[in-house]
Scaffold this motif. Structure first.
Motif, PDB file in Angstrom:
ATOM      1  N   UNK A  20     147.806   1.824 -13.851  1.00 43.54           N
ATOM      2  CA  UNK A  20     146.538   1.582 -13.161  1.00 43.54           C
ATOM      3  C   UNK A  20     146.662   1.669 -11.640  1.00 43.54           C
ATOM      4  N   UNK A  21     147.794   2.154 -11.161  1.00 39.88           N
ATOM      5  CA  UNK A  21     147.921   2.442  -9.733  1.00 39.88           C
ATOM      6  C   UNK A  21     148.537   1.336  -8.889  1.00 39.88           C
ATOM      7  N   UNK A  22     149.005   0.264  -9.517  1.00 39.15           N
ATOM      8  CA  UNK A  22     149.652  -0.795  -8.741  1.00 39.15           C
ATOM      9  C   UNK A  22     151.111  -0.408  -8.477  1.00 39.15           C
ATOM     10  N   UNK A  23     151.547  -0.607  -7.245  1.00 35.96           N
ATOM     11  CA  UNK A  23     152.899  -0.181  -6.852  1.00 35.96           C
ATOM     12  C   UNK A  23     153.974  -1.130  -7.346  1.00 35.96           C
ATOM     13  N   UNK A  24     153.674  -2.419  -7.381  1.00 38.08           N
ATOM     14  CA  UNK A  24     154.643  -3.424  -7.837  1.00 38.08           C
ATOM     15  C   UNK A  24     153.918  -4.478  -8.647  1.00 38.08           C
ATOM     16  N   UNK A  25     154.661  -5.065  -9.593  1.00 34.65           N
ATOM     17  CA  UNK A  25     154.107  -6.124 -10.438  1.00 34.65           C
ATOM     18  C   UNK A  25     155.212  -7.134 -10.684  1.00 34.65           C
ATOM     19  N   UNK A  79     150.684  -5.424  -6.245  1.00 31.31           N
ATOM     20  CA  UNK A  79     150.543  -4.780  -4.931  1.00 31.31           C
ATOM     21  C   UNK A  79     149.752  -3.487  -5.096  1.00 31.31           C
ATOM     22  N   UNK A  80     148.749  -3.296  -4.199  1.00 30.09           N
ATOM     23  CA  UNK A  80     147.973  -2.044  -4.220  1.00 30.09           C
ATOM     24  C   UNK A  80     147.951  -1.461  -2.805  1.00 30.09           C
ATOM     25  N   UNK A  81     148.481  -0.270  -2.665  1.00 35.51           N
ATOM     26  CA  UNK A  81     148.672   0.375  -1.365  1.00 35.51           C
ATOM     27  C   UNK A  81     147.353   0.755  -0.676  1.00 35.51           C
ATOM     28  N   UNK A  82     147.268   0.520   0.653  1.00 37.99           N
ATOM     29  CA  UNK A  82     146.095   1.006   1.391  1.00 37.99           C
ATOM     30  C   UNK A  82     146.482   1.771   2.660  1.00 37.99           C
ATOM     31  N   UNK A  83     147.760   2.125   2.824  1.00 38.24           N
ATOM     32  CA  UNK A  83     148.176   2.804   4.058  1.00 38.24           C
ATOM     33  C   UNK A  83     147.485   4.165   4.145  1.00 38.24           C
ATOM     34  N   UNK A 113     140.041  -2.478 -10.882  1.00 35.81           N
ATOM     35  CA  UNK A 113     141.301  -2.024 -11.483  1.00 35.81           C
ATOM     36  C   UNK A 113     141.970  -3.158 -12.275  1.00 35.81           C
ATOM     37  N   UNK A 114     141.867  -4.375 -11.750  1.00 32.13           N
ATOM     38  CA  UNK A 114     142.426  -5.530 -12.466  1.00 32.13           C
ATOM     39  C   UNK A 114     141.719  -5.742 -13.799  1.00 32.13           C
ATOM     40  N   UNK A 255     156.172   2.904   4.868  1.00 33.93           N
ATOM     41  CA  UNK A 255     154.810   3.032   4.315  1.00 33.93           C
ATOM     42  C   UNK A 255     154.535   4.482   3.947  1.00 33.93           C
ATOM     43  N   UNK A 256     153.934   4.695   2.791  1.00 35.27           N
ATOM     44  CA  UNK A 256     153.540   6.046   2.389  1.00 35.27           C
ATOM     45  C   UNK A 256     152.034   6.045   2.134  1.00 35.27           C
ATOM     46  N   UNK A 257     151.348   7.157   2.412  1.00 33.95           N
ATOM     47  CA  UNK A 257     149.892   7.184   2.285  1.00 33.95           C
ATOM     48  C   UNK A 257     149.410   6.894   0.863  1.00 33.95           C
ATOM     49  N   UNK A 258     148.314   6.154   0.775  1.00 38.57           N
ATOM     50  CA  UNK A 258     147.697   5.883  -0.528  1.00 38.57           C
ATOM     51  C   UNK A 258     147.021   7.141  -1.056  1.00 38.57           C
TER      52      UNK A 258
END
Length: 313
Positions: A20-25, A79-83, A113-114, A255-258
């Motif tokens: 679902x696009x979360x970077x870490x759990x 965690x959900x990226x927004x960079x 998403x949650x 940081x990497x772009x979302x």
């Protein structure tokens, strides 16, 4: 001993989080946050909440997830990226808004998403009861995230992650599903004080503690009164939020772009000059920021911020 079912359910959850696009759990046991009680009490006693009196409410609920969700067994931190892929903070002909506010309001985007994640989790493991949170209830999200091992709380009080810095949203599931808890990671800030040194309003008096009443984010968003004169020439062109302590953090070189289309800026945010910001009407504000976090400061608040900075120029 953990049962095979608990291990399996934890694996299913983490796979779904990634899908679902979360970077870490990370997972923590739902229990009273003993270590946080004294720290929270001291922070409030010092008045660091400024005029954010809502932070004084629900003291017990902030520390005990079972008061928010009776029967809770696990707190899941995500965690959900927004960079942003590109940003306009290098421009000298415009004002600045915090990167998290470039696109659609994260409360809605991440919460959707949650909900999808919980829906799919139920399909896989059976009925799960609980609640989803995105910065919208008395949940000590950074404490839970740190406990779950997905990062550590840096000197600027934000959660830092070795792989992606700090440009991300935190979200939580508090659920009645037994899961395998993760172990905390260590603190990798070391002797670095870049964030403390760079803050123009001296809002970080000690490691991990932010004086909210001096923070530019507080002054431009939460404060409803006039911005105190002592902050003249210290706002550095920030009219909504502030990213200074993140910009100087060495961990944000990772940081990497979302790739979340809902977080991309609209044309106005991307291209507006100072003059266009200054001449913005209420109609334009309502249109440009209709689904944006910037709505929170209201048109009058944004104009106040712009006028305050304009006086310094």
């Amino acid at each position: 001993m953990s049962s095979n079912k608990t291990v399996k359910n934890t694996e299913i959850l983490k796979k779904l989080a990634s899908d679902h696009g979360f970077s870490f759990c990370g997972v923590s046991k739902a229990e009273f946050l003993e270590s946080e009680a004294g720290r929270l009490e001291e922070w409030l006693k010092r008045g660091y909440q400024g005029k954010m009196s809502y932070l004084e409410n629900h003291f017990d609920k902030r520390l005990d997830p079972t008061l928010l969700v009776p029967g809770a067994k696990s707190v899941v931190s995500l965690i959900y990226n927004y960079f942003p892929p590109e940003d306009n903070h290098q421009r000298t002909d415009s004002y600045k808004i915090a990167r998290y506010a470039y696109g659609k309001d994260y409360h809605y985007v991440v919460k959707d998403k949650l909900r999808e994640l919980v829906h799919d989790l139920k399909k896989e493991v059976g009925d799960v009861d609980g609640r989803v949170f995105v910065d919208s209830a008395p949940v000590m999200e950074r404490s839970w995230a740190e406990k779950s091992g997905i990062g550590w709380v840096g000197k600027n009080s934000l959660l830092l992650n070795r792989s992606m810095g700090s440009y991300f949203f935190l979200a939580e599931l508090i659920i009645d599903l037994e899961l395998i808890p993760d172990a905390p990671t260590k603190d990798y800030c070391g002797t670095c004080t870049a964030c403390m040194d760079a803050c123009p309003t001296d809002a970080i008096p000690e490691s991990g503690v932010v004086d909210g009443s001096k923070c530019i984010s507080y002054l431009t968003i939460e404060l409803k009164d006039d911005i105190p004169a002592e902050f003249s020439n210290k706002m550095n062109d920030w009219i909504f939020g502030c990213d200074i302590c993140q910009e100087v953090c060495p961990w944000n070189r990772f940081s990497t772009p979302h790739n979340e289309k809902d977080f991309l800026p609209n044309d106005f945010i991307q291209n507006a000059t100072r003059q266009e910001w200054q001449e913005m009407t209420k109609e334009i504000f309502n249109e440009v920021f209709r689904k944006s976090p910037v709505k929170r400061t209201k048109y009058s608040g944004l104009k106040r911020n712009i006028e305050f900075i304009k006086k310094d120029q």
